[in-house]
Design a protein around this motif. Structure first.
Motif, PDB file in Angstrom:
ATOM      1  N   LEU B   8     -27.124  15.654  27.353  1.00 30.06           N
ATOM      2  CA  LEU B   8     -25.954  15.432  28.195  1.00 30.06           C
ATOM      3  C   LEU B   8     -24.650  15.606  27.422  1.00 30.06           C
ATOM      4  O   LEU B   8     -23.659  16.080  27.969  1.00 30.06           O
ATOM      5  N   GLN B   9     -24.649  15.247  26.151  1.00 35.20           N
ATOM      6  CA  GLN B   9     -23.362  15.266  25.449  1.00 35.20           C
ATOM      7  C   GLN B   9     -22.848  16.682  25.190  1.00 35.20           C
ATOM      8  O   GLN B   9     -21.665  16.960  25.391  1.00 35.20           O
ATOM      9  N   ASP B  44     -24.632  27.724  39.579  1.00 33.02           N
ATOM     10  CA  ASP B  44     -23.462  26.992  39.109  1.00 33.02           C
ATOM     11  C   ASP B  44     -23.585  25.503  39.429  1.00 33.02           C
ATOM     12  O   ASP B  44     -23.012  24.663  38.748  1.00 33.02           O
ATOM     13  N   ALA B  45     -24.331  25.191  40.485  1.00 32.01           N
ATOM     14  CA  ALA B  45     -24.397  23.804  40.948  1.00 32.01           C
ATOM     15  C   ALA B  45     -25.017  22.856  39.914  1.00 32.01           C
ATOM     16  O   ALA B  45     -24.782  21.659  39.965  1.00 32.01           O
ATOM     17  N   GLY B  48     -22.180  22.135  37.658  1.00 33.77           N
ATOM     18  CA  GLY B  48     -21.049  21.687  38.477  1.00 33.77           C
ATOM     19  C   GLY B  48     -19.771  22.428  38.157  1.00 33.77           C
ATOM     20  O   GLY B  48     -18.671  21.926  38.383  1.00 33.77           O
ATOM     21  N   ILE B  49     -19.903  23.650  37.617  1.00 33.35           N
ATOM     22  CA  ILE B  49     -18.719  24.472  37.321  1.00 33.35           C
ATOM     23  C   ILE B  49     -18.901  25.818  38.010  1.00 33.35           C
ATOM     24  O   ILE B  49     -19.786  26.592  37.621  1.00 33.35           O
ATOM     25  N   HIS B  50     -18.079  26.096  39.017  1.00 36.53           N
ATOM     26  CA  HIS B  50     -18.140  27.420  39.624  1.00 36.53           C
ATOM     27  C   HIS B  50     -17.598  28.438  38.621  1.00 36.53           C
ATOM     28  O   HIS B  50     -16.776  28.102  37.784  1.00 36.53           O
ATOM     29  N   PHE B 108     -26.640  14.801  38.792  1.00 36.21           N
ATOM     30  CA  PHE B 108     -27.419  13.566  38.891  1.00 36.21           C
ATOM     31  C   PHE B 108     -27.423  13.051  40.323  1.00 36.21           C
ATOM     32  O   PHE B 108     -26.598  13.493  41.117  1.00 36.21           O
ATOM     33  N   PRO B 109     -28.334  12.195  40.752  1.00 35.37           N
ATOM     34  CA  PRO B 109     -29.352  11.574  39.893  1.00 35.37           C
ATOM     35  C   PRO B 109     -30.454  12.544  39.465  1.00 35.37           C
ATOM     36  O   PRO B 109     -31.143  12.270  38.505  1.00 35.37           O
ATOM     37  N   GLN B 112     -32.690  18.240  41.405  1.00 36.33           N
ATOM     38  CA  GLN B 112     -33.250  18.635  42.704  1.00 36.33           C
ATOM     39  C   GLN B 112     -32.166  18.646  43.788  1.00 36.33           C
ATOM     40  O   GLN B 112     -32.260  19.371  44.762  1.00 36.33           O
ATOM     41  N   SER B 113     -31.129  17.787  43.622  1.00 35.73           N
ATOM     42  CA  SER B 113     -30.121  17.745  44.680  1.00 35.73           C
ATOM     43  C   SER B 113     -29.371  19.077  44.773  1.00 35.73           C
ATOM     44  O   SER B 113     -28.907  19.453  45.844  1.00 35.73           O
ATOM     45  N   ARG B 125     -32.878  23.462  56.457  1.00 35.53           N
ATOM     46  CA  ARG B 125     -32.221  22.261  55.918  1.00 35.53           C
ATOM     47  C   ARG B 125     -32.344  21.022  56.788  1.00 35.53           C
ATOM     48  O   ARG B 125     -32.404  19.913  56.248  1.00 35.53           O
ATOM     49  N   PRO B 129     -35.843  19.786  53.142  1.00 34.81           N
ATOM     50  CA  PRO B 129     -36.911  20.262  52.250  1.00 34.81           C
ATOM     51  C   PRO B 129     -36.579  20.040  50.775  1.00 34.81           C
ATOM     52  O   PRO B 129     -35.408  19.912  50.428  1.00 34.81           O
ATOM     53  N   ASN B 130     -37.576  19.954  49.950  1.00 30.90           N
ATOM     54  CA  ASN B 130     -37.321  20.083  48.510  1.00 30.90           C
ATOM     55  C   ASN B 130     -38.306  21.082  47.936  1.00 30.90           C
ATOM     56  O   ASN B 130     -39.325  21.411  48.547  1.00 30.90           O
TER      57      ASN B 130
END
Lengths: 141, 376
Positions: B8-9, B44-45, B48-50, B108-109, B112-113, B125, B129-130
């Motif tokens: 993460l860092q 990108d998701a 979290g940076i487009h 996070f969390p 998968q999100s 949707r 679904p996952n």
């Protein structure tokens, strides 16, 4: 966390539409409780859900066909955890149902004492329909 | 390649830098020697940076150079070096640096999100679904058509996680039994916890050079001799899931280029994409390394062990080393290079390999990328 960080999100909202072919599919489902598909006469493929074009030969499709609510379970899974990995109180079954007489089908919930591939099932529709895939409650034998 | 872990860092740029620097050092080159840069990274998701490609480029050595970001879902791991090959094979670059990065922990969390938004918004949707469901259905179909037992699939997880004990970057190396896999938590039957590779963070890099430049750098040349890729419709519901025809098409394209007529006989080592244990089997069949339905039998007979006749995933694969999507280039394309160059250390297959194949897979069960390498 010991290192420098921020929480954030990427704010954006969207409007999703069903499209030209999808509009007719969902109107038929809502108003008449029917499933419909489009057929490519050249490739002899019936698309369900309907598409306005044939992905094989790229013809524009205008032959609409009523298709049955019945189909066959081709593949399925029994889901035991949610998307965040929490155990579900009750597992449920989701599967892919090939609609009879077509090359397509729908992914949906399947309710039966025991689900197996090859099993015949039928779409159970809600009485109160709004024009959504959830107008189908589930598939059942 | 960097270690695969939850990291993460470090920023994605920093991991890209770490991998790029390692590749340059192994090749005996500096950044100024690089003519062009290809960067592979998945949606990108996750970060979290487009425009993630632009964000990462300085860490990947792309500042002030011809630079291209490629993304074809999980297939990025092998498509990135294919895109690098274009640069060199076309004569546009003598040296191309290919970097593959993924940082999934920012989301996070659970990452998968981010996958929650890859579906058809109208048809799929509303069912929430996952991804695991979809693969569970494909696995279920594959097992149904060939009458395959779960234990014959679990064997792949056992093999790959054990192979990963010899990989210094591994996240989930373990010495397990088939029973451990069969007793692990059921996520979406038939998929259980130990059938799946974990999300991860990491980066990998490789250098592609023209023959003229490469000959000055090393005596142990490895050539890219065949490349292929193919994608089928996102409407996966219109095809039978038991066989990945799109992988077979990609493989045929690569075999033709590499002049390989009998893949099972001519391929000495293989790294098919193994995000799930059944996928290794599915992809061995898609790569035409065996007949349809035969991969579980070969696995049971030990053919695919590191010292077997056809070693498969000697790296430890995604199942054992980890699954930072694009960065798995390190255990696919880089691994085949290391195996053919005799540089795989404790993972080295003992059959003196001359020809190797790697493959990646992704999007909605629709994409295959294939690369064949040959010792010079």
């Amino acid at each position: 966390m010991s290192f420098t960080h921020w929480h954030g999100d990427m704010e954006a909202q969207y409007i999703y539409t069903a499209g030209i072919a999808g509009e007719r599919f969902f109107r038929e489902l809502k108003d008449n409780g029917k499933l419909v598909g489009t057929r490519c006469p050249k490739c002899d493929i019936t698309y369900v859900p309907p598409r306005m074009y044939c992905e094989k030969c790229f013809a524009e499709l205008d032959e609409w066909k009523d298709v049955p609510l019945e189909g066959e379970v081709v593949a399925h899974t029994e889901v035991h955890v949610d998307i965040e990995d929490n155990k579900l109180a009750e597992p449920f079954v989701i599967g892919f149902v090939r609609i009879d007489g077509t090359q397509g089908g729908l992914v949906h919930y399947i309710k039966a004492p025991e689900v197996r591939n090859g099993m015949k099932v039928k779409a159970v529709l809600k009485d109160d329909r709004v024009g959504s895939i959830l107008d189908i409650e589930h598939f059942a034998p | 390649m960097t270690i695969f872990r939850r990291r993460l860092q470090e920023t994605g740029k920093e991991m890209s830098y770490e991998a790029s620097k390692m590749a340059l050092e192994e090749a005996g080159l500096e950044l100024k020697d690089v003519d062009s840069v290809v960067l592979g990274s998945a949606p990108d998701a996750f970060d979290g940076i487009h425009l993630k490609g632009e964000n990462l480029l300085d860490g990947a050595g792309g500042a002030g150079k011809p630079y291209l970001r490629v993304f074809v879902g999980g297939g990025t791991a092998v498509f990135s070096p294919i895109a690098g090959w274009w640069h060199v094979a076309s004569g546009l670059a003598d040296v191309c640096l290919v970097v593959a990065e993924e940082k999934m922990s920012s989301c996070f969390p659970h990452p998968q999100s981010a996958f929650g938004h890859i579906w058809d918004p109208i048809l799929d949707r509303p069912l929430k679904p996952n991804l695991v469901w979809i693969f569970a259905m494909e696995m279920n179909r594959y097992m149904t058509v060939h009458g395959i037992k779960k234990e014959d699939i679990a064997r792949v997880a056992v093999k790959n996680k054990r192979n990963a004990l010899d990989h210094p970057c591994a996240q989930l190396a373990a010495d397990l039994t088939i029973e451990d896999v069969l007793n692990s938590e059921v996520l979406a039957w038939p998929v259980q916890m130990l059938d799946i590779s974990p999300p991860s963070d990491g980066a990998s890099a490789m250098i592609l050079a023209s023959e003229e430049v490469a000959k000055k750098l090393t005596d142990d040349l490895v050539y890219l001799s065949g490349a292929g890729w193919c994608i089928d419709s996102t409407m996966w519901t219109d095809r039978d899931l038991y066989f990945p025809e799109y992988v077979a098409r990609a493989a045929k394209m690569a075999y033709k280029m590499a002049k390989i007529e009998n893949p099972p006989k001519e391929i000495d080592v293989a790294e098919p994409y193994d995000p799930f244990d059944y996928k290794e089997l599915h992809h061995m069949e898609g790569l035409l390394l065996c007949d349809k339905g035969e991969a579980p039998i070969l696995t049971r007979e030990g053919v695919t062990e590191r010292d077997g006749d056809l070693p498969v995933c000697p790296s430890g694969g995604l199942l054992g080393v980890g699954n930072p999507i694009a960065a798995t280039m390190g255990i696919k394309a880089c691994e085949i290079y290391w195996q053919l160059a005799g540089k795989a250390g404790k993972r080295q297959v003992p059959n003196d390999p001359q020809v190797g194949i790697c493959q990646a897979w992704g999007d909605l069960m629709q994409y295959g990328s294939v690369l064949i390498m040959r010792r010079g």
